[in-house]
Design a protein around this motif. Structure first.
Motif, PDB file in Angstrom:
ATOM      1  N   GLU A 129      11.265  10.438 -51.785  1.00 20.39           N
ATOM      2  CA  GLU A 129      10.410  11.554 -51.387  1.00 20.39           C
ATOM      3  C   GLU A 129       8.948  11.114 -51.368  1.00 20.39           C
ATOM      4  OE1 GLU A 129       9.228  16.112 -52.787  1.00 20.39           O
ATOM      5  OE2 GLU A 129      10.586  14.894 -54.021  1.00 20.39           O
ATOM      6  N   GLU A 130       8.523  10.381 -52.380  1.00 20.17           N
ATOM      7  CA  GLU A 130       7.126   9.955 -52.447  1.00 20.17           C
ATOM      8  C   GLU A 130       6.808   8.918 -51.378  1.00 20.17           C
ATOM      9  OE1 GLU A 130       5.923   8.878 -56.377  1.00 20.17           O
ATOM     10  OE2 GLU A 130       6.604  10.765 -57.259  1.00 20.17           O
ATOM     11  N   ILE A 131       7.750   8.048 -51.071  1.00 20.21           N
ATOM     12  CA  ILE A 131       7.514   7.068 -50.009  1.00 20.21           C
ATOM     13  C   ILE A 131       7.290   7.784 -48.676  1.00 20.21           C
ATOM     14  CG2 ILE A 131       8.605   5.262 -48.629  1.00 20.21           C
ATOM     15  CD1 ILE A 131       9.944   4.253 -51.178  1.00 20.21           C
ATOM     16  N   GLU A 132       8.136   8.758 -48.387  1.00 18.63           N
ATOM     17  CA  GLU A 132       7.981   9.489 -47.127  1.00 18.63           C
ATOM     18  C   GLU A 132       6.736  10.370 -47.134  1.00 18.63           C
ATOM     19  OE1 GLU A 132      11.413  10.457 -44.456  1.00 18.63           O
ATOM     20  OE2 GLU A 132      12.228  11.100 -46.391  1.00 18.63           O
ATOM     21  N   ARG A 133       6.399  10.930 -48.279  1.00 18.79           N
ATOM     22  CA  ARG A 133       5.271  11.865 -48.361  1.00 18.79           C
ATOM     23  C   ARG A 133       3.929  11.152 -48.314  1.00 18.79           C
ATOM     24  NH1 ARG A 133       2.846  16.293 -47.100  1.00 18.79           N
ATOM     25  NH2 ARG A 133       2.141  17.674 -48.765  1.00 18.79           N
ATOM     26  N   PHE A 134       3.811  10.014 -48.982  1.00 10.75           N
ATOM     27  CA  PHE A 134       2.517   9.359 -49.133  1.00 10.75           C
ATOM     28  C   PHE A 134       2.420   8.006 -48.429  1.00 10.75           C
ATOM     29  CE2 PHE A 134       3.134  11.880 -53.093  1.00 10.75           C
ATOM     30  CZ  PHE A 134       2.222  12.873 -52.805  1.00 10.75           C
ATOM     31  N   LEU A 159      15.871   8.006 -40.026  1.00  9.85           N
ATOM     32  CA  LEU A 159      16.728   6.852 -39.757  1.00  9.85           C
ATOM     33  C   LEU A 159      18.112   6.992 -40.368  1.00  9.85           C
ATOM     34  CD1 LEU A 159      14.251   3.870 -40.313  1.00  9.85           C
ATOM     35  CD2 LEU A 159      15.054   4.793 -38.136  1.00  9.85           C
ATOM     36  N   ALA A 160      18.196   7.704 -41.487  1.00  6.70           N
ATOM     37  CA  ALA A 160      19.474   7.770 -42.195  1.00  6.70           C
ATOM     38  C   ALA A 160      19.504   8.983 -43.106  1.00  6.70           C
ATOM     39  CB  ALA A 160      19.692   6.497 -43.014  1.00  6.70           C
ATOM     40  N   ASP A 161      20.704   9.391 -43.461  1.00  7.42           N
ATOM     41  CA  ASP A 161      20.917  10.350 -44.540  1.00  7.42           C
ATOM     42  C   ASP A 161      21.237   9.565 -45.802  1.00  7.42           C
ATOM     43  OD1 ASP A 161      20.624  12.623 -42.865  1.00  7.42           O
ATOM     44  OD2 ASP A 161      22.673  12.345 -42.162  1.00  7.42           O
ATOM     45  N   PHE A 162      20.750  10.050 -46.939  1.00  8.71           N
ATOM     46  CA  PHE A 162      20.890   9.313 -48.183  1.00  8.71           C
ATOM     47  C   PHE A 162      21.681  10.113 -49.215  1.00  8.71           C
ATOM     48  CE2 PHE A 162      17.047   7.811 -46.142  1.00  8.71           C
ATOM     49  CZ  PHE A 162      17.178   6.444 -46.211  1.00  8.71           C
ATOM     50  N   ALA A 163      22.498   9.416 -49.969  1.00  4.94           N
ATOM     51  CA  ALA A 163      23.157   9.981 -51.144  1.00  4.94           C
ATOM     52  C   ALA A 163      22.721   9.136 -52.336  1.00  4.94           C
ATOM     53  CB  ALA A 163      24.672   9.957 -50.987  1.00  4.94           C
ATOM     54  N   PHE A 164      22.369   9.797 -53.437  1.00  2.98           N
ATOM     55  CA  PHE A 164      21.774   9.109 -54.581  1.00  2.98           C
ATOM     56  C   PHE A 164      22.742   9.077 -55.754  1.00  2.98           C
ATOM     57  CE2 PHE A 164      18.338  10.737 -51.983  1.00  2.98           C
ATOM     58  CZ  PHE A 164      17.498   9.638 -51.871  1.00  2.98           C
ATOM     59  N   PHE A 165      22.947   7.872 -56.292  1.00  2.00           N
ATOM     60  CA  PHE A 165      23.867   7.661 -57.406  1.00  2.00           C
ATOM     61  C   PHE A 165      23.138   6.933 -58.524  1.00  2.00           C
ATOM     62  CE2 PHE A 165      26.315   7.759 -53.489  1.00  2.00           C
ATOM     63  CZ  PHE A 165      27.299   8.694 -53.779  1.00  2.00           C
ATOM     64  N   VAL A 180      11.756   0.453 -47.758  1.00  2.00           N
ATOM     65  CA  VAL A 180      11.680   0.780 -46.327  1.00  2.00           C
ATOM     66  C   VAL A 180      12.297  -0.342 -45.501  1.00  2.00           C
ATOM     67  CG1 VAL A 180      10.104   1.233 -44.418  1.00  2.00           C
ATOM     68  CG2 VAL A 180       9.688   2.266 -46.649  1.00  2.00           C
ATOM     69  N   ASP A 181      12.021  -1.594 -45.872  1.00  2.53           N
ATOM     70  CA  ASP A 181      12.601  -2.720 -45.140  1.00  2.53           C
ATOM     71  C   ASP A 181      14.121  -2.735 -45.272  1.00  2.53           C
ATOM     72  OD1 ASP A 181      10.209  -3.635 -44.161  1.00  2.53           O
ATOM     73  OD2 ASP A 181       9.930  -5.186 -45.672  1.00  2.53           O
ATOM     74  N   GLY A 182      14.625  -2.328 -46.434  1.00  2.00           N
ATOM     75  CA  GLY A 182      16.077  -2.280 -46.607  1.00  2.00           C
ATOM     76  C   GLY A 182      16.730  -1.265 -45.696  1.00  2.00           C
ATOM     77  N   VAL A 183      16.107  -0.088 -45.589  1.00  2.00           N
ATOM     78  CA  VAL A 183      16.629   0.932 -44.674  1.00  2.00           C
ATOM     79  C   VAL A 183      16.592   0.411 -43.241  1.00  2.00           C
ATOM     80  CG1 VAL A 183      16.278   3.262 -43.778  1.00  2.00           C
ATOM     81  CG2 VAL A 183      15.952   2.801 -46.215  1.00  2.00           C
ATOM     82  N   GLU A 219       9.147   6.545 -41.882  1.00  2.00           N
ATOM     83  CA  GLU A 219      10.392   7.209 -41.499  1.00  2.00           C
ATOM     84  C   GLU A 219      11.550   6.674 -42.329  1.00  2.00           C
ATOM     85  OE1 GLU A 219      10.960   6.766 -37.334  1.00  2.00           O
ATOM     86  OE2 GLU A 219       9.229   8.000 -36.786  1.00  2.00           O
ATOM     87  N   LEU A 220      12.107   7.536 -43.130  1.00  2.00           N
ATOM     88  CA  LEU A 220      13.346   7.238 -43.833  1.00  2.00           C
ATOM     89  C   LEU A 220      14.411   8.237 -43.420  1.00  2.00           C
ATOM     90  CD1 LEU A 220      12.171   6.351 -47.468  1.00  2.00           C
ATOM     91  CD2 LEU A 220      12.864   4.794 -45.655  1.00  2.00           C
TER      92      LEU A 220
END
Length: 542
Positions: A144-149, A163-169, A273-276, A159-160
């Motif tokens: 959230e902070e990467i996309e916001r700031f 590009l993709a939908d994320f599920a967090f584990f 971001v590079d990983g996405v 843009e995250l």
């Protein structure tokens, strides 16, 4: 998206009480000229007047390119829609709303006794109950902070989500929830390194549970790839392990950071971001849509094969390829798409002979003692949940250096009993770890140690514990196979050889023990050589 242990990429600087709060409550001010702004949420809408042309020193220089401001603040601070006479400040009017998301704001929190927070704990070296956490419990807030700031290269948002939908584990995560009926425990459910006096480390059981979790998530077929966040000194070990064990055709990528999130020049955000970008590009996939590069570590705009990378320094750019034969899978620099530069020849993920789906449910282990004798035992290594945490192999690393306490020669042959640490570890393994082994980091690239250490390690392997030899340091040569009872570690580092040997023990189990590990018979030696050959085939191909 998996949050792993001791991850700097999920760590933030201490929340220190701002001067705004200190002035409001009559507390001593900090000497800094400005307050640090920390991401926080508004509780109610608010109208803000922003001074026009204040976003850049040369904005006003191009004022003729701009539309008129929304209004002006006169000398009394009153908003006017028409430009008043005298000294007035052009402004933009904006309505900030809690639904907008996070905003950078002064940190107003204070301690329960009314004093200011000066660090993350109530006092230096405070116990866990008197210390706040700096690590995020998962990566949701980080993204959230990467996309916001975060700012993309041309001033647009990062843009995250587009590009993709994320599920967090959470897999042995860095932060934990410590209150409520299902409160988590530091050092058992989550693992931190800060505050430094509260550092904790995950064990083999946690690695087994995390492996099972990753395999279970990917078995749903719902995901195009995995991002794994972990501390920078160890992320390469975990990713190599996952690349050996997890049966998947999608990319597995890991990200560390050398600097905390939100800190000056934090590098972890860019790595994420590079990983996405890497996963979404599909460059890792072959013509059948299957991962062709194995598990990778993405850092500093480079994609490294997890098998071939290691951290050498605590700074951005502090990763190097080990083994001397490739290792940089792709380049992420510049504005273009990722480009592959190297395809690993080693087996991985869906091609690995050690993947979780093909490992046996039971293997032979060893128990007993060097004094009373060693005997085989059956070990359940896999059940309906995946790996059995209690059965995880215990592999120790021993390191050769010249000038041992006792030299050897014709008048002083090697005596295994002088290596008391190795013999003690053998007996401890026989008592508590039926699947166990050793990695000897020896001469580069030969892998051999001094004769006394070699003799003690021979006792280990004839007690059922395979021993891998690797070269010392970052060797580009392949460890020589001078003794068929030892496994050659190829060009692996000792830490990577440990991970591969752990996986191999789950596949093949212990070596056949000799009646007297100090004096094996020729037949027992032949049986050991035959068993070691199966291990060697894995080390030659993975």
């Amino acid at each position: 998206m998996f949050a792993g242990p001791t991850a700097t990429i999920l760590n933030t600087p201490d929340l220190v009480t701002s001067n705004k709060a200190r002035a409001r409550h009559g507390l001593p001010l900090r000497p800094a000229q400005f307050d640090v702004l920390r991401p926080q949420r508004l509780a109610a809408p608010v109208t803000v007047y922003i001074e026009a042309f204040s976003a850049h020193p040369l904005e006003r220089d191009a004022a003729d390119l701009y539309a008129p401001p929304d209004g002006w603040l006169d000398e009394n601070g009153t908003f006017q829609t028409e430009q008043p006479t005298g000294d007035a400040t052009p402004v933009y009017v904006v309505e900030l709303d809690p639904a907008d998301g996070l905003y950078p704001l002064p940190y107003m929190g204070r301690q329960a006794d009314g004093s200011a927070w000066e660090e993350t704990s109530t006092a230096p070296y405070a116990p866990p109950g008197a210390a706040r956490q700096t690590f995020y419990p998962d990566a949701r807030r980080l993204y959230e902070e990467i996309e916001r700031f975060g700012l993309a290269d041309h001033g647009t948002p990062v843009e995250l989500g587009s590009l993709a939908d994320f599920a967090f584990f959470r897999a042995a995560p860095s932060g934990g929830y410590t209150t409520g009926p299902e409160a988590e425990r530091l050092g058992q459910d989550f693992f931190v390194y800060y505050p430094y006096h509260l550092q904790s480390e995950p064990g083999l059981a946690h690695l087994a549970q995390a492996t099972n979790q990753v395999q279970t998530v990917l078995a749903t077929g719902e995901f195009a790839g995995v991002q794994w966040l972990e501390g920078s000194p160890t992320v390469d070990e975990t990713l190599y392990w996952l690349g050996l064990l997890v049966d998947t055709k999608v990319p597995l990528v890991g990200h560390p950071a050398q600097r905390r999130h939100q800190s000056l020049s934090a590098d972890g955000d860019r790595n994420v971001v590079d990983g996405v970008k890497f996963i979404a590009s599909g460059v890792a996939l072959d013509e059948r849509g299957e991962n062709r590069v194995g598990a990778c570590v993405i850092v500093d705009e480079l994609v490294y094969s997890a098998r071939d990378v290691t951290k050498v320094d605590a700074r951005p750019g502090g990763y190097e390829v080990t083994g001397g034969h490739g290792g940089v899978v792709a380049d992420l620099g510049g504005y273009g798409p990722p480009q592959l530069t190297y395809l690993p020849a080693r087996r991985h993920t869906h091609r690995s002979e050690l993947r979780l789906t093909v490992l046996p449910e039971r293997v032979a282990g060893v128990a007993g003692s060097l004094d009373s004798g060693v005997f085989p035992v059956e070990v359940e290594t896999k059940d309906a949940e995946g790996l059995v945490p209690a059965a995880m192999p215990h592999v120790s690393i021993t390191k050769y250096s010249r000038y041992a306490a006792t030299g050897t020669g014709t008048g002083s042959p090697p005596v295994a009993e002088e290596e008391v640490e190795i013999l003690a570890r053998i007996d401890a393994n026989l008592a508590r770890a039926p699947l166990s082994g050793f990695v000897c980091e020896g001469m580069s690239p030969f892998g051999m140690a001094d004769p006394t250490r070699n003799a003690a390690l021979s006792v280990a392997l004839f007690a059922g514990m395979p021993v891998v030899r690797t070269g010392r340091g970052n060797t580009g040569g392949m460890a020589y196979r001078t003794d068929p009872t030892f496994i050659s570690g190829n060009n692996l580092t000792a830490t990577k050889a440990r991970m591969l040997l752990m996986a191999a023990l789950l596949k093949f189990g212990a070596l056949p023990p000799a009646v007297d590990p100090f004096n094996p018979t020729l037949d027992e030696r032949a049986a050991t050589e035959k068993a070691v050959a199966r291990y060697q085939a894995l080390f030659d191909t993975h």
